[in-house]
Every structure is written in C-alpha cells, then in structure tokens.
Design a protein around this motif. Structure first.
Motif, short mmCIF file in Angstrom:
data_model
loop_
_atom_site.label_atom_id
_atom_site.label_comp_id
_atom_site.label_asym_id
_atom_site.label_seq_id
_atom_site.Cartn_x
_atom_site.Cartn_y
_atom_site.Cartn_z
N SER A 24 10.96 -19.12 -6.25
CA SER A 24 9.94 -19.12 -5.21
C SER A 24 8.82 -18.11 -5.47
N ASP A 25 8.78 -17.54 -6.66
CA ASP A 25 7.76 -16.57 -7.03
C ASP A 25 7.81 -15.35 -6.12
N VAL A 26 9.04 -14.88 -5.87
CA VAL A 26 9.27 -13.70 -5.04
C VAL A 26 9.79 -12.58 -5.93
N GLU A 27 9.26 -11.41 -5.72
CA GLU A 27 9.80 -10.22 -6.37
C GLU A 27 10.77 -9.57 -5.39
N LEU A 28 12.02 -9.43 -5.79
CA LEU A 28 13.02 -8.79 -4.95
C LEU A 28 13.11 -7.32 -5.36
N ARG A 29 12.93 -6.44 -4.40
CA ARG A 29 13.06 -5.00 -4.64
C ARG A 29 14.30 -4.51 -3.91
N ILE A 30 15.06 -3.69 -4.59
CA ILE A 30 16.28 -3.14 -4.02
C ILE A 30 16.11 -1.63 -3.96
N THR A 31 16.25 -1.10 -2.77
CA THR A 31 15.95 0.32 -2.54
C THR A 31 17.03 0.94 -1.65
N PRO A 32 17.27 2.24 -1.76
CA PRO A 32 18.28 2.86 -0.91
C PRO A 32 17.95 2.77 0.58
N SER A 33 16.65 2.78 0.92
CA SER A 33 16.24 2.75 2.33
C SER A 33 14.93 2.00 2.47
N LEU A 34 14.83 1.22 3.52
CA LEU A 34 13.59 0.49 3.81
C LEU A 34 12.58 1.34 4.59
N THR A 35 13.01 2.47 5.09
CA THR A 35 12.17 3.29 5.96
C THR A 35 10.84 3.70 5.33
N PRO A 36 10.80 4.22 4.09
CA PRO A 36 9.50 4.58 3.51
C PRO A 36 8.55 3.39 3.39
N LEU A 37 9.08 2.23 3.02
CA LEU A 37 8.25 1.04 2.90
C LEU A 37 7.72 0.62 4.27
N ARG A 38 8.59 0.62 5.27
CA ARG A 38 8.16 0.30 6.64
C ARG A 38 7.03 1.22 7.08
N ASP A 39 7.20 2.51 6.88
CA ASP A 39 6.19 3.48 7.30
C ASP A 39 4.87 3.28 6.57
N TYR A 40 4.94 2.90 5.31
CA TYR A 40 3.73 2.65 4.52
C TYR A 40 3.02 1.39 4.98
N LEU A 41 3.75 0.29 5.12
CA LEU A 41 3.12 -1.01 5.39
C LEU A 41 2.39 -1.07 6.73
N VAL A 42 2.87 -0.36 7.74
CA VAL A 42 2.21 -0.44 9.05
C VAL A 42 0.80 0.13 9.00
N SER A 43 0.47 0.89 7.96
CA SER A 43 -0.89 1.44 7.85
C SER A 43 -1.77 0.61 6.91
N THR A 44 -1.28 -0.54 6.45
CA THR A 44 -2.06 -1.38 5.55
C THR A 44 -2.53 -2.64 6.29
N THR A 45 -3.34 -3.41 5.59
CA THR A 45 -3.78 -4.71 6.12
C THR A 45 -2.99 -5.86 5.49
N LEU A 46 -1.96 -5.53 4.71
CA LEU A 46 -1.10 -6.57 4.15
C LEU A 46 -0.30 -7.22 5.27
N HIS A 47 0.05 -8.49 5.08
CA HIS A 47 0.94 -9.12 6.06
C HIS A 47 2.36 -8.66 5.74
N TYR A 48 3.11 -8.35 6.79
CA TYR A 48 4.50 -7.98 6.57
C TYR A 48 5.36 -8.56 7.69
N SER A 49 6.59 -8.87 7.31
CA SER A 49 7.61 -9.28 8.26
C SER A 49 8.80 -8.37 8.06
N MET A 50 9.22 -7.72 9.11
CA MET A 50 10.36 -6.82 9.07
C MET A 50 11.48 -7.49 9.84
N ILE A 51 12.47 -7.94 9.12
CA ILE A 51 13.52 -8.80 9.67
C ILE A 51 14.85 -8.06 9.67
N ARG A 52 15.53 -8.12 10.80
CA ARG A 52 16.85 -7.50 11.00
C ARG A 52 16.83 -5.99 10.74
N MET A 53 15.71 -5.37 11.04
CA MET A 53 15.59 -3.92 10.82
C MET A 53 16.57 -3.13 11.67
#
Length: 170
Positions: free
Chosen positions: A136-165
């Motif tokens: 599906s042309d998806v890059e899967l990233r595996i990280t110890p915690s989603l928190t830094p990514l969550r905190d970063y994305l809310v300040s961008t104009t990228l579309h994001y979906s945060m599921i089962r957080m």
C-alpha cells in the motif's frame, strides 16, 4: 463512492450494529467504515495505538518538504515497539460494505458512518499485515513511544490520524 471497509480480528460478524465510539462520545451510535485510500491505517491489530500521517493539499510547503526529506511513501504509520509481535501474530479480516447507508464523517481521514445496522457484502482474511502495508506504499515506523511524534504532528499542517492512543504508553 467506491466500497467501504471495516477491519476486525473477529471473522464471524454477521451484521454491524450502531455503537457509541469511545473517542467520540458526542456522536450518536454509528457503524464506522473507512475508504480504500485510508484503509491501510487499519491493517494493524485493533487495539494497537498508531499514528498515520501524510501531506494533504492544505499542508504548508515547509511541512511537505520536511515530509519528503524523510520518505517517498504515500503515508507513514508509526506504532510502538511493544506492538510488533502482536502485529506479526494477528489475523485480521476485512469486511466490505456497499457505500449506500454511509455518509462521509471526515473526508481527510476517509471515515464514514451509518446510523443503521449494516450487513457486510463479504469478509476476507488479510494475510500478512506487513506485506499488505508495503503493498500500500506505507512506511511503517516502529518506535518505543508515540508521544514525541504526537507532540510534533499537532504543530504541523500534515494530516494525521491518531488511532487507539488510549492504549499508547504514557
């Protein structure tokens, strides 16, 4: 509108009844589905916390440039490393729906809802979920915690979906 989908670890669902959504308690009970473009966000174990993100038309040129410096994938989906084994072992099923009873709830995320019982057209096992993500042309990233990514994305104009957080590490 093309077909819509729902993903579950249960292969025996005969009909989908409207239910309250734990993340959207103000919405009337509904049956939730996803369109084909956004379906890879659900090629994961149901309870697995994840963040999917990608540029959209409204994204700033700076955010798009930053995204494209990191990847050429259509979408990036990040999960926590503690979910990797569960991902490898999960058997997931794709339920297919006619779009008729559904209305678009969030076009950017591909979410649709129906307020009446919906009977699937078919149910199919997904097979190897990592393979499906790659197809599906998806890059899967595996990280110890989603928190830094969550905190970063809310300040961008990228579309994001945060599921089962609610299942993510604090």
């Amino acid at each position: 509108m093309s077909l819509l989908f729902h993903f579950s670890e249960n292969p025996t669902i005969q009909s989908f009844l409207p239910r309250l959504h734990p993340s959207h308690p103000t919405i009337a009970p509904a049956v939730w589905a996803i369109d084909e473009e956004h379906a890879p966000m659900y090629y994961l174990p149901r309870d697995c916390p994840r963040i999917a993100y990608y540029p959209r038309e409204e994204s700033s040129s700076e955010d798009i440039e930053g995204y494209l410096k990191q990847t050429r994938a259509k979408k990036v989906i990040a999960i926590e490393s503690s979910w990797y084994r569960v991902l490898r072992e999960t058997v997931l099923y794709r339920y297919t729906f006619e779009p008729g009873p559904f209305t678009c709830w969030d076009q950017g995320g591909g979410y649709y809802i129906a307020y009446s019982t919906v009977v699937p057209l078919e149910v199919q096992p997904m097979g190897d979920l990592l393979e499906k993500l790659m197809e599906s042309d998806v890059e899967l990233r595996i990280t110890p915690s989603l928190t830094p990514l969550r905190d970063y994305l809310v300040s961008t104009t990228l579309h994001y979906s945060m599921i089962r957080m609610r299942n993510a590490k604090p």
